[in-house]
Design an enzyme around this catalytic site. Sequence first.
Site, PDB file in Angstrom:
ATOM      1  N   ASP A  80      -1.198   1.269  -3.876  1.00 16.31           N
ATOM      2  CA  ASP A  80      -2.092   0.230  -4.412  1.00 16.31           C
ATOM      3  C   ASP A  80      -3.464   0.786  -4.771  1.00 16.31           C
ATOM      4  O   ASP A  80      -4.376   0.031  -5.103  1.00 16.31           O
ATOM      5  CB  ASP A  80      -2.212  -0.951  -3.445  1.00 16.31           C
ATOM      6  N   SER A 103       0.810  -1.215   0.000  1.00 12.06           N
ATOM      7  CA  SER A 103       0.000   0.000   0.000  1.00 12.06           C
ATOM      8  C   SER A 103       0.850   1.275   0.000  1.00 12.06           C
ATOM      9  O   SER A 103       1.622   1.517  -0.912  1.00 12.06           O
ATOM     10  CB  SER A 103      -0.952  -0.053   1.193  1.00 12.06           C
ATOM     11  N   ASP A 110      -2.559   6.276  -3.450  1.00 12.35           N
ATOM     12  CA  ASP A 110      -1.395   5.657  -2.810  1.00 12.35           C
ATOM     13  C   ASP A 110      -0.925   4.506  -3.694  1.00 12.35           C
ATOM     14  O   ASP A 110      -1.470   4.284  -4.778  1.00 12.35           O
ATOM     15  CB  ASP A 110      -1.717   5.205  -1.372  1.00 12.35           C
ATOM     16  N   ASP A 136      -6.000   2.058  -3.146  1.00 13.07           N
ATOM     17  CA  ASP A 136      -7.249   1.817  -2.412  1.00 13.07           C
ATOM     18  C   ASP A 136      -7.661   3.064  -1.637  1.00 13.07           C
ATOM     19  O   ASP A 136      -8.673   3.072  -0.962  1.00 13.07           O
ATOM     20  CB  ASP A 136      -7.147   0.587  -1.494  1.00 13.07           C
TER      21      ASP A 136
END
Length: 449
Positions: free
Chosen positions: A243, A100, A241, A245
Amino acid sequence: MGRMFGTDGVRGVANKELTADLAYKLGKAGAFILTEGTHRPKILVGMDTRISGDMLESALVAGILSVGAEAICVGVIPTPAIAYLTRKYNADAGVVISASHNPVEYNGIKFFNKNGYKLSDELEDSIQALIRDDFKDVPVLTGENIGRKIEEDGEAIRDYIDFAKSTIKGDLKGLKVALDCANGASYITSVEAFKELEAEVHVINNKPDGININRNSGSTHPEDLMEYVVKNNCHMGLAFDGDADRCLAIDEKGNLINGDFILAICGKELKKQGRLKKNTIVVTVMSNLGLDIAMKKEEINTIKTKVGDRYVLEEMLKNDYAIGGEQSGHIIFSDYNTTGDGLVTALQLAHIVKESGKTFSELCSIMKELPQVLVNAKVPNDQKDIYLKDEEIKSEIDTITKNLDGSGRVLIRPSGTEPLVRVMLEGENQKEIDKLAHGLAKLIENKVK
């Protein structure tokens, strides 16, 4: 062996804590537990842009194949895409290799069940127990019973972009948007989605090289985007960010707009459309009190959970709420996806700005953020509940709360990982709450000496 799974899967420094050996075991155990009883199970595998992704994917996939499951490898793709596509493709599970917003040396492995939800603690414990017991009772497969790896050819990215675009009506023509992809998993999906919706798209940090993910970029470092938006006269900026999400925004004046403001704006819009179920948004205890005050004016309820998007989602599922999220930009729209989705959030926000005919900063005036002070008090792990037991500390908290008189609050949270309790105060006077927070933290520290 301590608990392997944290709040967001298994995470650690790649090749040191999160080794290829551990990735193999997680693939093997995860595939076995999540697909038990299925004849030839399918598991979707995606990752972000980190250099260690290839190594961990190879090992993870080997583990999946060893118990007879098929691994469908879709390459670099946002985490929420795996959650969505696991359902769309009727896969038995999904796995994402990502850490992440963490620096490049970290990586992580996170599982989704066949419905696209993160795993329960119980399922994670079953996976860990299987690894701990060295795969006792797991049959050794040979010959035709071993699974196959299927390399996917780009259809997954196309399907996710189409899904994200379908969450808004109409187009984004006339909107000038700057995107910061953090050199991460959104570098194709977010850019394509906004272009196809006919926005004027400007992009920074969309050239991943395996080591520049999150580096001075994205939602954790939005400074360059703040500058870019103003310099290029954009209507808004959107920062993802690693990833994708989560998503934070920048208004046309270069101000950072956090998840609290996004929840306020989107909550109000959902209410206007008659889609805000039970007239409620779900937030965490760390959300600014200004959000509660703003929502009260709009006659919208706020329900608070522990910090962590998994707790927000739990509350949303339990009571069928439409929207929830965190200050960090993890926003969940339960009508669309089963996890925080940066692109879906970005598109909702952009659509609201376009349709409103107002500037983004005007929309953000819905909420006034109260000053917030956070002070760490050093406390031994076995005394982290002292603030609940000690009479003098309790009395001081009551006095502060009384003096703030509804226009501020005290929140004390023990750290889950360090010998600390976090003392957080909100109120209208920055100087006053700063003094009170430091005084309370000192009192707590003195009591444990």
